[in-house]
Write a protein that holds these residues in place. Structure first.
Motif, PDB file in Angstrom:
ATOM      1  N   LEU A   4       0.848  -1.201   0.000  1.00 35.97           N
ATOM      2  CA  LEU A   4       0.000   0.000   0.000  1.00 35.97           C
ATOM      3  C   LEU A   4       0.884   1.253   0.000  1.00 35.97           C
ATOM      4  CD1 LEU A   4      -2.840   1.202   0.166  1.00 35.97           C
ATOM      5  CD2 LEU A   4      -2.700   1.044   2.652  1.00 35.97           C
ATOM      6  N   ASN A   8       0.601   3.945  -2.850  1.00 34.94           N
ATOM      7  CA  ASN A   8       0.142   5.298  -2.485  1.00 34.94           C
ATOM      8  C   ASN A   8       1.124   6.345  -2.989  1.00 34.94           C
ATOM      9  OD1 ASN A   8      -2.298   4.844  -1.303  1.00 34.94           O
ATOM     10  ND2 ASN A   8      -1.558   4.873   0.799  1.00 34.94           N
ATOM     11  N   LYS A 321      -8.529   8.849   5.694  1.00 39.45           N
ATOM     12  CA  LYS A 321      -9.703   7.971   5.680  1.00 39.45           C
ATOM     13  C   LYS A 321      -9.289   6.525   5.376  1.00 39.45           C
ATOM     14  CE  LYS A 321     -14.540   8.191   4.635  1.00 39.45           C
ATOM     15  NZ  LYS A 321     -15.630   9.008   4.132  1.00 39.45           N
ATOM     16  N   GLU A 322      -8.240   6.391   4.557  1.00 39.96           N
ATOM     17  CA  GLU A 322      -7.757   5.034   4.264  1.00 39.96           C
ATOM     18  C   GLU A 322      -7.171   4.394   5.520  1.00 39.96           C
ATOM     19  OE1 GLU A 322      -5.199   4.919   0.775  1.00 39.96           O
ATOM     20  OE2 GLU A 322      -6.350   6.586  -0.042  1.00 39.96           O
ATOM     21  N   THR A 325      -9.970   3.383   7.600  1.00 44.26           N
ATOM     22  CA  THR A 325     -10.558   2.136   7.094  1.00 44.26           C
ATOM     23  C   THR A 325      -9.736   0.934   7.549  1.00 44.26           C
ATOM     24  OG1 THR A 325     -11.356   3.353   5.168  1.00 44.26           O
ATOM     25  CG2 THR A 325     -11.310   0.963   4.984  1.00 44.26           C
ATOM     26  N   LEU A 326      -8.403   1.080   7.454  1.00 42.38           N
ATOM     27  CA  LEU A 326      -7.536  -0.016   7.920  1.00 42.38           C
ATOM     28  C   LEU A 326      -7.789  -0.303   9.396  1.00 42.38           C
ATOM     29  CD1 LEU A 326      -4.075   0.817   6.264  1.00 42.38           C
ATOM     30  CD2 LEU A 326      -5.492  -1.172   5.796  1.00 42.38           C
ATOM     31  N   LYS A 327      -7.907   0.790  10.169  1.00 38.21           N
ATOM     32  CA  LYS A 327      -8.158   0.607  11.611  1.00 38.21           C
ATOM     33  C   LYS A 327      -9.500  -0.059  11.848  1.00 38.21           C
ATOM     34  CE  LYS A 327      -5.694   3.827  14.444  1.00 38.21           C
ATOM     35  NZ  LYS A 327      -5.791   4.982  15.325  1.00 38.21           N
ATOM     36  N   ALA A 328     -10.535   0.407  11.126  1.00 40.73           N
ATOM     37  CA  ALA A 328     -11.875  -0.175  11.304  1.00 40.73           C
ATOM     38  C   ALA A 328     -11.859  -1.656  10.966  1.00 40.73           C
ATOM     39  CB  ALA A 328     -12.866   0.566  10.415  1.00 40.73           C
ATOM     40  N   MET A 329     -11.086  -2.012   9.918  1.00 39.40           N
ATOM     41  CA  MET A 329     -11.036  -3.412   9.508  1.00 39.40           C
ATOM     42  C   MET A 329     -10.215  -4.260  10.480  1.00 39.40           C
ATOM     43  SD  MET A 329     -10.571  -2.566   5.461  1.00 39.40           S
ATOM     44  CE  MET A 329     -10.099  -4.131   4.857  1.00 39.40           C
ATOM     45  N   ALA A 331      -6.921  -3.702  11.322  1.00 42.01           N
ATOM     46  CA  ALA A 331      -5.475  -3.816  11.047  1.00 42.01           C
ATOM     47  C   ALA A 331      -4.696  -3.486  12.313  1.00 42.01           C
ATOM     48  CB  ALA A 331      -5.087  -2.849   9.936  1.00 42.01           C
ATOM     49  N   PRO A 408     -11.379   5.753  14.095  1.00 46.02           N
ATOM     50  CA  PRO A 408     -11.841   4.881  13.007  1.00 46.02           C
ATOM     51  C   PRO A 408     -13.288   5.153  12.624  1.00 46.02           C
ATOM     52  CG  PRO A 408     -11.508   3.629  15.030  1.00 46.02           C
ATOM     53  CD  PRO A 408     -10.979   4.996  15.281  1.00 46.02           C
ATOM     54  N   GLY A 409     -13.999   5.883  13.506  1.00 44.34           N
ATOM     55  CA  GLY A 409     -15.385   6.243  13.210  1.00 44.34           C
ATOM     56  C   GLY A 409     -15.517   7.135  11.976  1.00 44.34           C
ATOM     57  N   VAL A 411     -14.688   6.506   9.186  1.00 37.77           N
ATOM     58  CA  VAL A 411     -15.047   5.700   8.007  1.00 37.77           C
ATOM     59  C   VAL A 411     -16.549   5.726   7.746  1.00 37.77           C
ATOM     60  CG1 VAL A 411     -13.102   4.137   8.165  1.00 37.77           C
ATOM     61  CG2 VAL A 411     -15.179   3.604   9.407  1.00 37.77           C
ATOM     62  N   PHE A 412     -17.327   6.043   8.779  1.00 34.07           N
ATOM     63  CA  PHE A 412     -18.777   6.075   8.601  1.00 34.07           C
ATOM     64  C   PHE A 412     -19.284   7.468   8.245  1.00 34.07           C
ATOM     65  CE2 PHE A 412     -18.675   2.276  11.536  1.00 34.07           C
ATOM     66  CZ  PHE A 412     -18.882   1.372  10.507  1.00 34.07           C
TER      67      PHE A 412
END
Lengths: 414, 241
Positions: A4, A8, A321-322, A325-329, A331, A408-409, A411-412
């Motif tokens: 990544l 990037n 935001k990416e 997203t990684l944190k939300a998933m 990672a 991570p919020g 992402v929403f």
């Protein structure tokens, strides 16, 4: 597996190239500043290191290679008598003024040595060039000073003070960055040049108010070489600057130093390494030049950190935001930090290679055209690479702080 | 009755900005059975997304408890929560949240890398899931070269590729036109049922309610009412609940 970090970086190529130009600039700044510092320091001792001398004997008031008090020529004979001395030669260092054929004036530092000797060498010069120095009013100059001296080729002439000079050879890589322009001549010629130019006459009269004295200086007439008598051999009281000593094989050098100092009073004996060390230390520590160049190198590093930090921080902000997203998933932190660190390392490597290449090209050009050494050795190049990596990783630390605080919020949030 | 995959008890959430306190959730009790598709609906500001974030273990509630797959998650550390999400939860976002520098296949491979799958397995699964969402021929395309519907299908493949037990979707059709939105929801429904995945989906879109087993309505931080598919069919008035 996909990287990544690399993707990037390369996603927006023009932007990436602009960022890399910034890092290249930082690398160049650090390399050039440290290179000039090292080049300047080493340039002050080039002649010492080129010599084949074990011990340098000079005045006890020695400060650095070019700043010391004279000692009488007769002490050369005394030195030769000291046990353990295999060879002793004189070196005379003086100053003067060079007048080109067009009348352009340049200050010079003249080094008088024995062309038939073995201990002092003005860079790499042929035996024929050294032989030519035995002719009256001849000299060798450094390639980097050709333009300043108005010398196009061997055989060109000029004047040192009021005396003529013919350039019999051109050497290179001898010039100190902090000195006047170097000229190399035989002891006889150098002595003539150092003392030429003016004659002084002191006239005193006893009057009503006591003794009145007038000191009159008179410029010597300019004369062609053919009309001048050849400079004679040095007399015993002529001041010289160093006695260069080569020791007998197997001689205890510290003991020989001590014997020389004991025999020739008012002198100090230094090994080649000591002379190099003390001269460099003087320029680095006792003058503002070393400090300013050192400061330049530090500023280069700081500017580099700021540039890289700005680039990384912007990059991370753009991809926040990416990272969210990684944190939300789910990672793990080490993976997220790994992306930033990898990005920083790629930037370091890709910025370093053109940066160091540019500096290498620049250093070659400055040495050839200006005689200025920007010293880049494999060790210093590796050092700059280490600094670049540290600079990029240090900058990554700031970017990591930003990512650590990412909610991570986000992402929403559309 | 199926075991609860998601169970929330008296969940509260208060946001503080300076001295101002905003109570977004005011004591939510919610149970979602395993394998169920549940929609969370409600007007803007009703607390749907906040509830979804809490139930996904992304946000920690200021009060109440959350139990996912039989495990209490409210007391877990940030690292433990990340590990839980990595193992058990898949996400679908309103804006797709694909990594723009990565191809469709690489987006899925990265998600599988997070789940510590080997490179070979990640590549195989990425190809397999892209096939399932009908995008095998778009594997090497970057997100910018895909339509909105295609992006969301890649996001669905990414969310499901790690075989999560729970799928959290936030407005998955909001950025799509009506027809594409229905296709995407049908895809989520089919794949989730096929994989035995519990789905919690926040939406404003009334056209996708048919895909849900049950719908929970939020209003002003409270559940106003819930309805099952059967209730709606019996009611037959088109009004949820």
């Amino acid at each position: 597996m996909v990287s990544l970090a690399r993707k990037n970086l390369l996603k927006d190529l023009p932007r990436f190239l602009v960022a890399q130009a910034g890092i290249m600039f930082a690398v160049s700044l650090v390399t050039i500043q440290t290179g000039i510092l090292r080049g300047f320091t080493e340039s002050t001792t080039l002649l010492i290191e080129d010599s084949a001398t074990d011990i340098w004997v000079t005045s006890e008031n020695f400060v650095n290679f070019e700043l010391t008090e004279p000692i009488p020529y007769l002490e050369l004979a005394q030195a030769r008598q000291v046990e353990g001395v295999r060879r002793a030669e004189a070196l005379l260092i003086g100053s003067g003024r060079w007048y080109s054929d067009e009348g352009k004036l340049t200050t010079l530092r003249i080094f008088g040595f024995d062309p038939e000797g073995q201990l002092f060498r003005p860079g790499e010069v042929s035996a024929a060039s050294l032989e030519a120095l035995n002719q009256p009013y001849t000299a060798i100059i450094d390639q980097s000073n050709q333009r300043a001296f108005g010398i196009d080729q061997v055989g060109d002439t000029a004047r040192i003070r009021s005396l003529p000079v013919e350039v019999v050879s051109i050497t290179e890589e001898t010039q100190s960055l902090v000195s006047s322009k170097f000229v190399f001549a035989s002891l006889k010629n150098a002595n003539a040049y150092v003392n030429a130019g003016f004659s002084a006459e002191l006239t005193c009269q006893l009057g009503d108010n006591g003794l009145n004295c007038q000191n009159a200086y008179e410029r010597a007439p300019e004369t062609g070489a053919e009309a001048l008598p050849a400079p004679g051999p040095l007399e015993a009281d002529v001041p010289i600057t160093y006695i260069l000593i080569r020791a007998e094989p197997g001689t205890d050098i510290p003991a020989l130093k001590q014997r020389l100092e004991d025999t020739i009073t008012g002198t100090r004996a230094l090994t080649q390494a000591e002379l190099v060390e003390e001269t460099r230390a003087y320029w680095q520590e006792r003058t503002g030049i070393g400090f300013i160049l050192g400061l330049g190198a530090v500023v280069g590093i700081l500017v580099g950190i700021v540039i890289v930090a700005q680039i990384l921080y912007t990059s991370v902000s753009e991809h926040l935001k990416e990272f969210g997203t990684l944190k939300a998933m789910g990672a793990p932190d080490r993976m997220i930090y790994g992306v930033i660190v990898e990005q920083a390392l790629w930037m370091a490597v890709i910025g370093y290679i053109p940066g160091i290449s540019l500096c290498w090209g620049l250093s070659t050009w400055t040495l050839a055209s200006q005689g200025i050494i920007i010293l880049i050795t494999p060790v210093s190049a590796a050092g700059v690479f280490g600094i670049t990596v540290a600079m990029c990783l240090g900058s990554a630390f700031f970017a990591i702080q930003k990512v650590t605080r990412v909610d991570p919020g986000i992402v929403f949030k559309a | 009755m199926a075991e609860a995959a998601i169970a929330a008890k008296a969940v509260e959430m208060v946001f503080r900005t300076g001295s101002v306190e905003t109570r977004v959730l005011k004591g939510i009790d919610l149970t979602v059975s395993a394998g169920e598709i549940r929609l969370l609906m409600g007007p803007s500001g009703s607390g749907k997304t906040t509830l979804l974030s809490i139930l996904a273990g992304i946000l920690t509630p200021t009060g109440g408890r959350v139990n996912l797959l039989g495990q209490e998650i409210t007391g877990l550390s940030r690292r433990q929560l990340a590990r839980f999400r990595r193992r058990h939860i898949g996400f679908i976002f309103q804006d797709f949240n694909l990594f723009p520098a990565l191809t469709a296949a690489e987006n899925i491979e990265l998600a599988l890398k997070i789940k510590q799958r080997s490179t070979a397995e990640a590549k195989r699964l990425a190809a397999e899931y892209l096939e399932q969402v009908g995008l095998a021929d778009r594997a090497r395309h970057l997100p910018k070269d895909l339509s909105g519907g295609q992006k969301q299908r890649v996001a669905i493949a990414r969310a499901l590729a790690g075989s999560p037990k729970i799928l959290m979707a936030d407005e998955p059709t909001a950025a799509l036109d009506s027809k594409t939105g229905q296709t995407v929801v049908a895809l989520i429904q089919n794949l989730a049922k096929e994989k035995g995945c519990t789905v919690l989906m926040v939406t404003h879109d009334p056209r996708i309610t048919d895909a849900a087993d049950r719908i929970t309505h939020l209003e002003d931080g409270l559940i106003s009412h819930s309805s099952s598919w059967q209730t709606r069919e019996v009611g037959g008035n088109g009004v949820i609940g």
